[in-house]
Scaffold this motif. Structure first.
Motif, PDB file in Angstrom:
ATOM      1  N   CYS A 189      38.184 106.215  63.229  1.00 41.12           N
ATOM      2  CA  CYS A 189      37.369 107.134  62.420  1.00 41.12           C
ATOM      3  C   CYS A 189      36.521 106.268  61.503  1.00 41.12           C
ATOM      4  O   CYS A 189      37.055 105.358  60.858  1.00 41.12           O
ATOM      5  N   SER A 190      35.220 106.523  61.433  1.00 40.42           N
ATOM      6  CA  SER A 190      34.351 105.667  60.610  1.00 40.42           C
ATOM      7  C   SER A 190      34.690 105.782  59.125  1.00 40.42           C
ATOM      8  O   SER A 190      34.496 104.832  58.366  1.00 40.42           O
ATOM      9  N   CYS A 222      31.011 109.694  57.488  1.00 41.49           N
ATOM     10  CA  CYS A 222      31.364 110.088  58.852  1.00 41.49           C
ATOM     11  C   CYS A 222      30.143 109.835  59.729  1.00 41.49           C
ATOM     12  O   CYS A 222      29.055 110.354  59.454  1.00 41.49           O
ATOM     13  N   CYS A 238      31.966 113.103  68.441  1.00 42.10           N
ATOM     14  CA  CYS A 238      32.684 112.024  67.760  1.00 42.10           C
ATOM     15  C   CYS A 238      33.245 111.065  68.818  1.00 42.10           C
ATOM     16  O   CYS A 238      34.043 111.470  69.660  1.00 42.10           O
ATOM     17  N   ASN A 243      41.291 111.391  55.700  1.00 43.11           N
ATOM     18  CA  ASN A 243      40.656 110.528  56.711  1.00 43.11           C
ATOM     19  C   ASN A 243      40.718 109.070  56.275  1.00 43.11           C
ATOM     20  O   ASN A 243      39.698 108.392  56.082  1.00 43.11           O
ATOM     21  N   GLU A 282      31.448 117.007  55.175  1.00 43.91           N
ATOM     22  CA  GLU A 282      31.124 115.588  55.374  1.00 43.91           C
ATOM     23  C   GLU A 282      29.623 115.391  55.615  1.00 43.91           C
ATOM     24  O   GLU A 282      29.156 114.269  55.763  1.00 43.91           O
TER      25      GLU A 282
END
Ligand code: 13P
Ligand code: SF4
Length: 348
Positions: free
Chosen positions: A112-113, A218, A305, A140, A246
């Motif tokens: 996950c960025s 994100c 994603c 996150n 986000e």
């Protein structure tokens, strides 16, 4: 096709006829039957995030939902194995909350960025610059970052979590845009100090509430722009625009509604707009379209994603077959991270 596969195919087709090609449904129905048999054999539960691709989303999860929902389900399950069809930070949260279970993530590439944007060292440095200021961390993030935090939040409870602290200075990590959205909703300002400049404590100047933010993003939601919304509205003036928090504060301000993945699903289900534009990961657009065939979902599906996309039904089957990829969180980190996550769950 045997009887079980036929039943699964019929169930999937009823939902996905207009969304997934028939040939794919037939293949996926066979895999789903195999997964469900192994799930029983291994006494497993499958949790599926709202961003899972439609065939997976509508066949194998025992529970589907947003991050908050799924962390609650992970905490409550009495099954031996939790298979998390989501990304690594979600599977880690399951392990943090229910450590005696075997937690499996079907891909070892599901990152996950946002989670990659901050380290435990960064949090320690921030705490040294702003002594005594509580740290709110978005779920996150990885376990060692949660362990350095006072409390976690998700997109559905971020504002309530900050308010629960009854203070006007909060370190809010690591999403620049979620922080910006929360600050606006609270009527606070947000600052992004350059902590590399000095190891000494930094003063917070000015009146009013202050979020001390971090510039993580994100990689999916940062791509949506106000111009996207204006272009669609020029063609469909009454479209209802929904965005995930986000997205940038400019994008959420230009939307009709902003909320977690569950909240957006509920909004579409319960409202009556001539069209809907959902600014989030595009598999969820397909899943909403499948659940609401009578509604007109406009597609602005340019962003899948890449991390959620690594979770396939084939890999989920292999996860159960070969017990992979098992999530492990060192106990000393887990205990501290659990405190932050449980405090959040207590708030709701
Ligand atoms: P939700 O908590 O809204 O499901 O969001 C998770 C996520 O990763 C959004 O990008
Ligand atoms: Fe992370 Fe964004 Fe993917 Fe969610 S959509 S898992 S925040 S990169």
């Amino acid at each position: 096709m045997n009887q079980q596969t036929q039943a699964m195919y019929d169930k999937m087709r009823a939902k996905l006829e207009k969304v997934v090609p028939d040939v794919e449904l037939r293949i996926k129905a066979e895999i789903a039957v195999e997964i469900n048999a192994l799930k029983v054999e291994r006494n497993a539960v499958i949790l599926g995030h709202n961003y899972m691709e439609p065939a997976l989303f509508y066949s194998i999860p025992d529970f589907a939902g947003d991050s908050l929902d799924l962390s609650r389900k992970a905490a409550q399950t009495d099954k031996d194995v939790i298979v998390f069809c989501g990304v690594k930070f979600m599977a880690e949260t399951a392990k943090i909350l229910n450590p005696t279970k075997t937690v499996l993530l079907p891909s070892d590439k599901a990152g996950c960025s946002l989670a990659a944007a901050i380290t435990a060292d960064d949090v320690r440095a921030l705490k040294a610059r702003f002594p005594g200021v509580p740290v709110v961390t978005y779920v996150n993030t990885y376990a060692d970052v949660k362990a350095e935090s006072d409390i976690c939040c998700t997109s559905s409870n971020a504002k309530a979590v900050v308010e629960s602290l009854h203070t006007d200075k909060v370190i809010f990590l690591p999403d620049e845009y979620l922080g910006g959205n929360v600050a606006r909703d609270l009527g606070w300002k947000i600052i992004y100090p350059d902590i590399a400049l000095t190891p000494a404590p930094l003063p917070i100047t000015g009146e009013g509430g202050t979020l001390i933010g971090w510039k993580g993003r994100c990689e999916v939601h940062e791509k949506f722009t106000v111009n996207d919304i204006q272009t669609v509205r020029a063609q469909f003036p009454d479209v209802a625009v929904l965005s995930h928090p986000e997205c940038s504060p400019e994008v959420t301000a230009a939307s009709d509604f902003s909320g977690s993945t569950n909240a957006m699903i509920k909004y579409v289900k319960e409202s009556h707009a001539p069209q809907y534009l959902v600014l989030t990961e595009c598999a969820m657009g397909d899943n909403i379209a499948a659940a609401n065939p009578e509604k007109d979902m406009l597609r602005l599906c340019m962003v899948r994603c890449p991390h959620m996309n690594t979770i396939t039904m084939e890999d989920t089957l292999n996860a159960l077959k070969f017990n992979r990829y098992e999530i492990d969180v060192p106990e000393e980190i887990r205990v501290r991270a659990a405190r932050s996550v449980q405090r959040m769950i207590g708030i709701g």
